[in-house]
Design an enzyme around this catalytic site. Structure first.
Site, PDB file in Angstrom:
ATOM      1  CD  GLU A   2      45.298  47.618  38.418  1.00 46.01           C
ATOM      2  OE1 GLU A   2      46.564  47.488  39.721  1.00 46.01           O
ATOM      3  OE2 GLU A   2      44.990  46.624  38.447  1.00 46.01           O
ATOM      4  CD  GLU A  17      49.544  42.219  38.961  1.00 42.92           C
ATOM      5  OE1 GLU A  17      49.626  41.280  40.478  1.00 42.92           O
ATOM      6  OE2 GLU A  17      49.363  43.237  39.730  1.00 42.92           O
TER       7      GLU A  17
END
Length: 633
Positions: A254, A145
Site C-alpha cells: 500500500e 493489521e
C-alpha cells in the site's frame, strides 16, 4: 488499508463494468508487478479519462472484498463491485489480490451480537462464500493489521478463531490454515502498517512466530504508508532487518507518498522505489491510489495524476521502469505465481538444551515433482528426505536461537527454500535463588526455563509496565503494583513454578498480597510431584479490591491443607479464575503467624485475634469472612 480509513460507506450505487483495451503497462518485468487500487466506490478501474491497464499490471480493490462490504446483511453477499476489479484483471491478464479475509475492522456489525462459537461459524461461512465466488484467487491478504493496538475491535475476530493460545498468535495461524484449505495455490500474505518505523519488532515477532509454527504463510506485506518522512538510511536498515529475520518473500502492499510538494514526492520515489523493486525478495509493489484527490490521505495528495497531468514522480517512475535494473529485477515468484508450498514446523518453538526437537515439512508443488527435501539446522545438513511424510529430529546441545532451513529440489533442478526456527533456553533453574521456607515468594521470581516447563501463559504477548523484564518468560505479564513489580493480566489456566527449600517440616499458613478490579478472581497453591502431577494445598479466593482498579492491594490469609515436608520441592501457583494481580506469598509455620478461622469476626487495631496473637500496629484491622482473613493495610 490503514487504520485511519474507516469512514467509507459500502452502500453506494453500483456502477457498470468499464471496458478497456489492453496495452503496455509501466512495468515490463515478467516476474514482479507494479500495481494499484481501484478509484473511489464502487471502484472504478479506468477513471478520469485515464486507462488503468496503461499504467498498472496488478489490482487490489480498496474496499469491496472486505467482509463488511460484501456481507453487510447477514447471509446476503454483494460481489458486484469486487467483480469489476476481478474481471478487469482477468481480461487484461494480470493478478488480482483479495483484500482481506480477516481484519479487526470493516467486518459486519452484526457479528458483535453473536457468541464466540457463532462468530466462528460466521467466519467459516464468509470464507466459504469467498471460495465459492472466487475459487482461483492468486493472492490473498489473509490477516490484516493484527499487531496489538492497530485495531481495537480485533478481539471479536481473535476470540472466534481460538485466541492467542500457546504461541500468542494461534488465531492467526488458524486463519492461514483455513485459507490454505480453500486456496492451496494462492499466495497467502500477512499485511500490516508502520512496519518500517514504529512497529518493526512487533511485526517481526508476529510473522516469525506464525512462520515457525508451521502456518501456511507465503509472504509478508508491508503497507508502506509510513515512508513519507522516513530517512533513506532508516528505511534501508528497517527493510533489511525485517528480511534478515523472516527470510520470506515481501510485498510492498500500500505504498504512497502523501504530500502536495512535487519535489518531495519525487525525491522519495527515487530513493525508495529502486530499493524495494530491486530486492530479490520483493515480489511486487502496489501503490495505494493514483488520481490526485481520490486517495485516502489528506486531500488525496498522494495521487500521481493531478488536474489530468502526471506529477514528476509518475514521470520518473515511467522512466525508471524502462531501465535494465527494473526490467531484470528478480522475484521469489517467477511469473507472479506460486509454484511451491513449503511450510516447516518445529514441534516446540522454545525448548530446553538437550531436548529433541521434531521437525515436520509440508512440501508440495503445483506443476513440478520433488526430487528431495534437505533439512539444515544452523547451516548444517542433518538429513535428506526423498519420501513424504517429510520429518526429521534435532537435539540442540547449546543455548540460543536455531535456524531451520529446508531446501526442496525438483526433478528439473529448481530449488525452493523455506526457513523456520526455535529457541533453546537454559535448563530450568531457580530465579534469584531457591526460595527458603518459611519465607516470602515474590511472584515475579518464578523459575527460569521455558513455556510449559517452568511457567505457562495463555498467550505470547507481553503486557504491562515491564515488557523488557526477564526475556526468558514468554508472554508472562509484569506490571507495577504495591511499590514494585507484580504479576498481572492473568488468565485462567496460567501457572508459575518456584523451587523452594522447606527448612522445617510442619503445618503452614499463607499470606498472599493480591489485588483484583473484578469479582471472582482466584488461584491455587500446589506442589508438583515427580510424575508431574500437582497436589493442591490451598484454593485462594481473591476479593475485589477495587472497582475496575487493580492498584489497591490486600493480604489474604489461610491454611495449607497438608503439611510441608523438609527439603527442596517445586511449588506451583495456578490461576483458577482470571484477573488476579499477585505480588507475593509468605509461607509461615502454623502458630507463628495469622491463621484463617471458621467464623466471621472482626478485630480492630491493637487487639488480639482468636489465636491469641496481637495484630500488627501497621494494619488498620482484620475482617474475617467465610474463613478467609483479609488484612487491610
Amino acid at each position: 488499508m490503514n487504520q485511519f480509513f474507516k469512514s467509507l460507506i459500502c452502500t453506494a450505487a453500483f456502477v457498470g463494468l468499464v471496458s478497456s483495451t489492453a496495452s503496455a503497462q509501466l512495468s515490463s518485468n515478467p516476474d514482479k508487478f507494479l500495481g494499484n487500487i481501484t478509484t473511489g466506490w464502487p471502484g472504478d478501474m479506468d477513471t478520469s479519462g485515464f486507462i488503468f491497464s496503461e499504467y498498472w499490471n496488478q489490482v487490489t480493490h480498496e474496499n469491496a472484498t472486505k467482509w463488511g462490504c460484501v456481507e453487510g446483511t447477514r447471509g446476503k453477499y454483494d460481489w458486484r463491485a469486487a467483480d469489476k476489479a476481478y474481471n478487469y484483471a482477468q481480461e487484461h491478464g494480470f493478478p488480482f489480490k483479495f483484500h482481506t479475509l480477516v481484519w479487526g475492522s470493516q467486518f459486519p456489525d452484526w457479528i458483535k451480537t453473536l457468541s464466540v462459537e457463532e462468530r466462528y461459524e460466521a467466519i467459516v461461512k464468509w470464507m466459504d462464500a469467498a471460495k465459492e465466488h472466487y475459487p482461483d484467487l492468486p493472492m490473498i491478504d489473509v490477516v490484516n493489521e493484527a499487531i496489538d493496538g492497530h485495531q481495537p475491535e480485533t478481539p471479536y475476530i481473535k476470540e472466534a478463531l481460538g485466541g492467542g493460545g500457546k504461541t500468542g498468535y494461534d488465531w492467526i495461524i488458524k486463519a492461514f490454515e483455513m485459507a490454505h484449505e480453500r486456496w492451496p495455490d494462492a499466495i497467502l500474505i500477512y499485511n500490516d502498517f508502520n512496519t518500517f518505523q514504529w512497529n518493526t519488532d512487533q511485526f517481526i515477532d508476529l510473522v516469525k512466530t506464525v512462520r515457525d509454527a508451521g502456518a501456511p504463510i507465503d509472504a509478508y506485506g508491508c503497507q508502506s504508508h509510513d515512508l513519507t518522512d522516513c530517512s533513506l538510511d532508516n528505511f534501508k536498515k528497517a527493510m533489511q532487518k525485517i528480511q534478515d529475520a523472516l527470510q520470506m518473500p515481501m510485498y510492498i502492499t500500500e505504498y504512497d507518498i502523501g504530500t502536495a510538494d512535487d519535489d518531495k514526492q519525487l525525491k522519495k520515489y527515487k530513493e525508495q522505489i529502486p530499493l524495494m523493486w530491486e530486492a530479490d525478495y520483493c515480489a511486487g509493489v502496489t501503490l495505494w491510489g493514483w488520481i490526485y484527490g481520490k486517495t485516502w490521505v489528506t486531500d488525496g495528495n498522494s495521487g500521481l495524476i493531478k488536474n489530468k497531468v502526471e506529477r514528476p514522480a509518475l514521470t520518473w517512475l515511467r522512466e525508471y521502469m524502462q531501465t535494465d535494473e527494473a526490467k531484470k529485477a528478480t522475484s521469489p515468484f517467477p511469473g507472479m505465481k506460486k509454484e511451491a508450498s513449503v511450510y516447516v514446523k518445529s514441534e516446540n518453538l522454545s525448548v530446553e538444551k538437550g531436548t529433541a526437537v521434531p521437525i515436520s515439512i509440508d512440501a508440495s508443488l503445483k506443476t513440478k515433482s520433488i526430487k528431495y527435501v534437505k533439512v539444515f539446522v544452523n547451516e548444517e545438513e542433518i538429513c535428506e528426505l526423498k519420501k513424504a511424510p517429510y520429518t526429521a529430529e534435532y537435539t540442540p546441545t547449546e543455548e540460543g536461537q536455531y535456524d531451520i532451513k529446508v531446501v526442496v529440489k525438483t526433478t528439473d533442478g529448481t530449488k525452493y527454500e523455506r526457513h523456520s526456527g526455535f529457541k533453546v533456553n537454559p535448563p530450568r533453574a531457580p530465579y534469584n535463588g531457591v526460595k527458603e521456607i518459611p519465607g516470602v515468594i515474590e511472584a515475579e521470581d518464578f523459575d527460569s526455563g521455558v513455556e510449559g516447563v517452568s511457567f505457562h501463559d495463555s498467550d505470547n504477548t507481553r503486557e504491562g509496565d515491564y515488557t523488557n523484564y526477564r526475556t526468558d518468560t514468554g508472554g508472562v505479564d509484569f506490571v507495577k503494583g504495591n511499590g514494585g513489580c507484580v504479576i498481572g493480566y492473568t488468565a485462567a489456566g496460567e501457572w508459575l513454578e518456584y523451587t523452594i527449600n522447606v527448612k522445617e517440616a510442619g503445618d503452614y499458613v499463607y499470606e498472599a498480597t493480591v489485588s483484583s478490579g473484578s469479582s471472582g478472581s482466584g488461584f491455587n497453591i500446589g506442589l508438583v510431584k515427580e510424575d508431574g502431577s500437582v497436589t493442591t494445598l490451598a484454593t485462594v479466593n481473591v476479593p475485589q479490591t477495587g472497582d475496575n482498579d487493580w492498584s489497591k492491594y490486600e493480604v489474604v490469609t489461610g491454611e495449607l491443607k497438608a503439611p510441608l515436608e523438609e527439603g527442596t520441592q517445586v511449588l506451583r501457583i495456578t490461576i483458577n479464575a482470571p484477573y488476579v494481580n499477585l505480588d507475593k506469598i509468605e509461607l509461615k509455620l502454623a502458630g507463628t503467624g495469622i491463621h484463617s478461622v471458621k467464623d466471621d469476626a472482626s478485630v480492630g487495631q491493637n487487639t488480639y485475634n482468636l489465636y491469641g496473637m496481637k495484630v500488627d500496629r501497621n494494619y488498620k484491622g482484620i475482617m474475617i469472612k467465610n474463613g478467609i482473613k483479609i488484612i487491610n493495610k
